[in-house]
Design a protein around this motif. Structure first.
Motif, PDB file in Angstrom:
ATOM      1  N   VAL A 190      -7.049  32.432  -4.591  1.00  0.00           N
ATOM      2  CA  VAL A 190      -5.591  32.531  -4.641  1.00  0.00           C
ATOM      3  C   VAL A 190      -5.044  32.298  -3.247  1.00  0.00           C
ATOM      4  O   VAL A 190      -5.745  32.450  -2.239  1.00  0.00           O
ATOM      5  CB  VAL A 190      -5.109  33.897  -5.181  1.00  0.00           C
ATOM      6  CG1 VAL A 190      -5.519  34.063  -6.636  1.00  0.00           C
ATOM      7  CG2 VAL A 190      -5.664  35.032  -4.334  1.00  0.00           C
ATOM      8  N   PHE A 191      -3.770  31.946  -3.176  1.00  0.00           N
ATOM      9  CA  PHE A 191      -3.123  31.667  -1.901  1.00  0.00           C
ATOM     10  C   PHE A 191      -2.821  32.988  -1.202  1.00  0.00           C
ATOM     11  O   PHE A 191      -2.217  33.887  -1.775  1.00  0.00           O
ATOM     12  CB  PHE A 191      -1.826  30.890  -2.150  1.00  0.00           C
ATOM     13  CG  PHE A 191      -1.149  30.430  -0.904  1.00  0.00           C
ATOM     14  CD1 PHE A 191      -0.099  31.154  -0.352  1.00  0.00           C
ATOM     15  CD2 PHE A 191      -1.552  29.260  -0.270  1.00  0.00           C
ATOM     16  CE1 PHE A 191       0.532  30.725   0.798  1.00  0.00           C
ATOM     17  CE2 PHE A 191      -0.918  28.827   0.884  1.00  0.00           C
ATOM     18  CZ  PHE A 191       0.118  29.557   1.417  1.00  0.00           C
TER      19      PHE A 191
ATOM     20  N   GLU B  47       8.520  26.183  -3.758  1.00  0.00           N
ATOM     21  CA  GLU B  47       7.897  25.797  -5.017  1.00  0.00           C
ATOM     22  C   GLU B  47       8.743  24.752  -5.741  1.00  0.00           C
ATOM     23  O   GLU B  47       8.214  23.878  -6.421  1.00  0.00           O
ATOM     24  CB  GLU B  47       7.685  27.030  -5.894  1.00  0.00           C
ATOM     25  CG  GLU B  47       6.760  28.038  -5.236  1.00  0.00           C
ATOM     26  CD  GLU B  47       5.818  28.686  -6.226  1.00  0.00           C
ATOM     27  OE1 GLU B  47       5.889  28.341  -7.413  1.00  0.00           O
ATOM     28  OE2 GLU B  47       5.004  29.512  -5.801  1.00  0.00           O
TER      29      GLU B  47
ATOM     30  N   TRP C 112       7.855  21.241  -4.622  1.00  0.00           N
ATOM     31  CA  TRP C 112       6.496  20.753  -4.889  1.00  0.00           C
ATOM     32  C   TRP C 112       6.526  19.653  -5.939  1.00  0.00           C
ATOM     33  O   TRP C 112       7.316  19.676  -6.877  1.00  0.00           O
ATOM     34  CB  TRP C 112       5.628  21.915  -5.376  1.00  0.00           C
ATOM     35  CG  TRP C 112       4.299  21.471  -5.895  1.00  0.00           C
ATOM     36  CD1 TRP C 112       3.177  21.245  -5.175  1.00  0.00           C
ATOM     37  CD2 TRP C 112       3.964  21.181  -7.249  1.00  0.00           C
ATOM     38  NE1 TRP C 112       2.157  20.836  -5.998  1.00  0.00           N
ATOM     39  CE2 TRP C 112       2.610  20.785  -7.279  1.00  0.00           C
ATOM     40  CE3 TRP C 112       4.675  21.213  -8.449  1.00  0.00           C
ATOM     41  CZ2 TRP C 112       1.951  20.434  -8.452  1.00  0.00           C
ATOM     42  CZ3 TRP C 112       4.026  20.861  -9.611  1.00  0.00           C
ATOM     43  CH2 TRP C 112       2.677  20.484  -9.603  1.00  0.00           C
TER      44      TRP C 112
ATOM     45  N   HIS D  45      -2.091  18.610  -5.071  1.00  0.00           N
ATOM     46  CA  HIS D  45      -2.533  19.991  -5.239  1.00  0.00           C
ATOM     47  C   HIS D  45      -1.452  20.764  -5.973  1.00  0.00           C
ATOM     48  O   HIS D  45      -0.349  20.259  -6.200  1.00  0.00           O
ATOM     49  CB  HIS D  45      -2.859  20.647  -3.898  1.00  0.00           C
ATOM     50  CG  HIS D  45      -1.673  20.764  -2.980  1.00  0.00           C
ATOM     51  ND1 HIS D  45      -0.827  21.840  -2.988  1.00  0.00           N
ATOM     52  CD2 HIS D  45      -1.189  19.912  -2.034  1.00  0.00           C
ATOM     53  CE1 HIS D  45       0.115  21.666  -2.077  1.00  0.00           C
ATOM     54  NE2 HIS D  45      -0.087  20.498  -1.483  1.00  0.00           N
TER      55      HIS D  45
ATOM     56  N   PRO E 212       1.553  27.276  -4.479  1.00  0.00           N
ATOM     57  CA  PRO E 212       0.843  28.492  -4.076  1.00  0.00           C
ATOM     58  C   PRO E 212       0.735  29.540  -5.180  1.00  0.00           C
ATOM     59  O   PRO E 212      -0.113  30.430  -5.089  1.00  0.00           O
ATOM     60  CB  PRO E 212       1.687  29.019  -2.906  1.00  0.00           C
ATOM     61  CG  PRO E 212       2.411  27.826  -2.388  1.00  0.00           C
ATOM     62  CD  PRO E 212       2.677  26.962  -3.588  1.00  0.00           C
TER      63      PRO E 212
ATOM     64  N   SER F  61      -0.400  29.169  -8.071  1.00  0.00           N
ATOM     65  CA  SER F  61      -1.513  28.864  -8.959  1.00  0.00           C
ATOM     66  C   SER F  61      -2.777  29.616  -8.555  1.00  0.00           C
ATOM     67  O   SER F  61      -2.883  30.151  -7.457  1.00  0.00           O
ATOM     68  CB  SER F  61      -1.798  27.359  -8.951  1.00  0.00           C
ATOM     69  OG  SER F  61      -0.662  26.629  -9.339  1.00  0.00           O
TER      70      SER F  61
ATOM     71  N   GLU G  18      -6.741  28.824  -8.126  1.00  0.00           N
ATOM     72  CA  GLU G  18      -7.729  27.749  -8.018  1.00  0.00           C
ATOM     73  C   GLU G  18      -9.064  28.224  -8.595  1.00  0.00           C
ATOM     74  O   GLU G  18      -9.529  29.324  -8.288  1.00  0.00           O
ATOM     75  CB  GLU G  18      -7.886  27.354  -6.553  1.00  0.00           C
ATOM     76  CG  GLU G  18      -8.974  26.326  -6.284  1.00  0.00           C
ATOM     77  CD  GLU G  18      -9.138  26.053  -4.796  1.00  0.00           C
ATOM     78  OE1 GLU G  18      -8.222  25.458  -4.209  1.00  0.00           O
ATOM     79  OE2 GLU G  18     -10.167  26.473  -4.225  1.00  0.00           O
TER      80      GLU G  18
ATOM     81  N   ASN H 280      -6.767  23.144 -10.542  1.00  0.00           N
ATOM     82  CA  ASN H 280      -5.609  23.639  -9.783  1.00  0.00           C
ATOM     83  C   ASN H 280      -5.942  23.888  -8.307  1.00  0.00           C
ATOM     84  O   ASN H 280      -5.772  25.004  -7.789  1.00  0.00           O
ATOM     85  CB  ASN H 280      -5.054  24.928 -10.406  1.00  0.00           C
ATOM     86  CG  ASN H 280      -4.452  24.704 -11.765  1.00  0.00           C
ATOM     87  OD1 ASN H 280      -4.236  23.571 -12.176  1.00  0.00           O
ATOM     88  ND2 ASN H 280      -4.182  25.778 -12.482  1.00  0.00           N
TER      89      ASN H 280
ATOM     90  N   LEU I  29      -5.553  24.376  -4.484  1.00  0.00           N
ATOM     91  CA  LEU I  29      -4.410  24.829  -3.696  1.00  0.00           C
ATOM     92  C   LEU I  29      -4.180  23.963  -2.469  1.00  0.00           C
ATOM     93  O   LEU I  29      -3.113  24.009  -1.865  1.00  0.00           O
ATOM     94  CB  LEU I  29      -4.618  26.290  -3.279  1.00  0.00           C
ATOM     95  CG  LEU I  29      -4.655  27.288  -4.450  1.00  0.00           C
ATOM     96  CD1 LEU I  29      -4.977  28.682  -3.945  1.00  0.00           C
ATOM     97  CD2 LEU I  29      -3.324  27.284  -5.188  1.00  0.00           C
ATOM     98  N   THR I  30      -5.198  23.201  -2.080  1.00  0.00           N
ATOM     99  CA  THR I  30      -5.071  22.216  -1.011  1.00  0.00           C
ATOM    100  C   THR I  30      -5.731  20.932  -1.492  1.00  0.00           C
ATOM    101  O   THR I  30      -6.634  20.973  -2.337  1.00  0.00           O
ATOM    102  CB  THR I  30      -5.751  22.697   0.282  1.00  0.00           C
ATOM    103  OG1 THR I  30      -7.129  22.985   0.003  1.00  0.00           O
ATOM    104  CG2 THR I  30      -5.068  23.940   0.832  1.00  0.00           C
TER     105      THR I  30
END
Length: 252
Positions: free
Chosen positions: A122-123, A144, A147, A153, A156, A158, A160, A191, A193-194
């Motif tokens: 997670v972020f 968001e 985005w 990607h 934040p 989401s 991963e 998903n 994140l980067t």
């Protein structure tokens, strides 16, 4: 997957496979038939009609609903049957999901002892530095909103998930040192994140994924009941739905 599709399609006569066409609307065939006529348009903008006794929608619920909604209600008070089917299909919501198959181990925990078949991330949000909590939340929502999928990607918010698809040793040898083994990992990240670096990417696919809710679970029960009753004798007769949203587990 291509091999599975080829094996399933092999017995089907080529004349019965219609690729590169857009279904524009559905129409009931005149009684006593319980079949349907599909109105389609080719890439060359040629309109055609195809007739079938049964229609199986192996597609997303929202796409199935769009096509079924082009049907005129059947006679003898069957409007409610068709409406019930449409209500059930429209109960499913979808979220955009990115899946990347790659070899970048940077998405895994650094310590091998912390790695699992499924690795969640997670972020880590920065401590709030705004003058007020409300101001900080506004900045987060604005980020968001900006985005888009071109960034490669997910936002934040989401989670991963990286699945270790394949772990194998690739060996080499020399006369002096003998055989050596190096572990090669093939990973699939849902998903991210980067962004995953292009040099490590084997495949990257965006798709829409059904989001399970209490309302969608009730809709599954409705569609399952209609299937057990062979879709009744009303507005949804001979229509079948086979999307992943109807199965238990994670609807991929």
């Amino acid at each position: 997957m291509r091999g599975i599709v080829a094996a399933l399609a092999r017995p089907v006569p080529p004349a019965n496979i219609h690729l590169g066409v857009e279904i524009t609307r559905l129409e009931r065939l005149p009684a006593p038939s319980t079949g349907y006529r599909l109105h389609v348009r080719t890439h060359a903008d040629v309109d055609r009609a195809l007739e079938f006794e049964h229609l199986v929608f192996a597609t997303q619920a929202d796409q199935a609903a769009r096509l079924v909604s082009t049907l005129e209600p059947g006679p003898h008070g069957t409007r409610d049957d068709l409406a019930e089917t449409l209500d059930a299909l429209r109960a499913f919501t979808y979220v955009r999901t990115l899946v990347v198959t790659h070899t970048d181990q940077g998405v895994l925990p650094p310590a091998a002892s912390d790695r699992r078949d499924l690795n969640l991330a997670v972020f880590e949000r920065e401590p709030a530095v705004a003058a007020s909590e409300g101001e900080g939340e506004g900045e987060e929502h604005a980020q968001e909103d900006e985005w888009d999928e071109a960034q490669g990607h997910l936002p934040p918010s989401s989670v991963e998930t990286t699945h270790v698809v394949l772990s194998r040793g690739s060996g080499s040898s020399s006369a002096r040192s003998g055989p050596t083994t190096k572990t090669k990992l093939v990973l699939q990240t849902t998903n991210p994140l980067t962004p995953i670096a292009d040099a490590h990417t084997l495949a990257s696919t965006w798709f829409s994924r059904a989001f399970v809710t209490q309302r969608s679970q009730r809709a599954v029960a409705v569609l399952a009941a209609r299937a057990r009753a062979r879709q009744g004798a009303g507005g949804a007769r001979n229509l079948w739905f086979a999307g992943s949203y109807l199965a238990s587990g994670i609807p991929l």
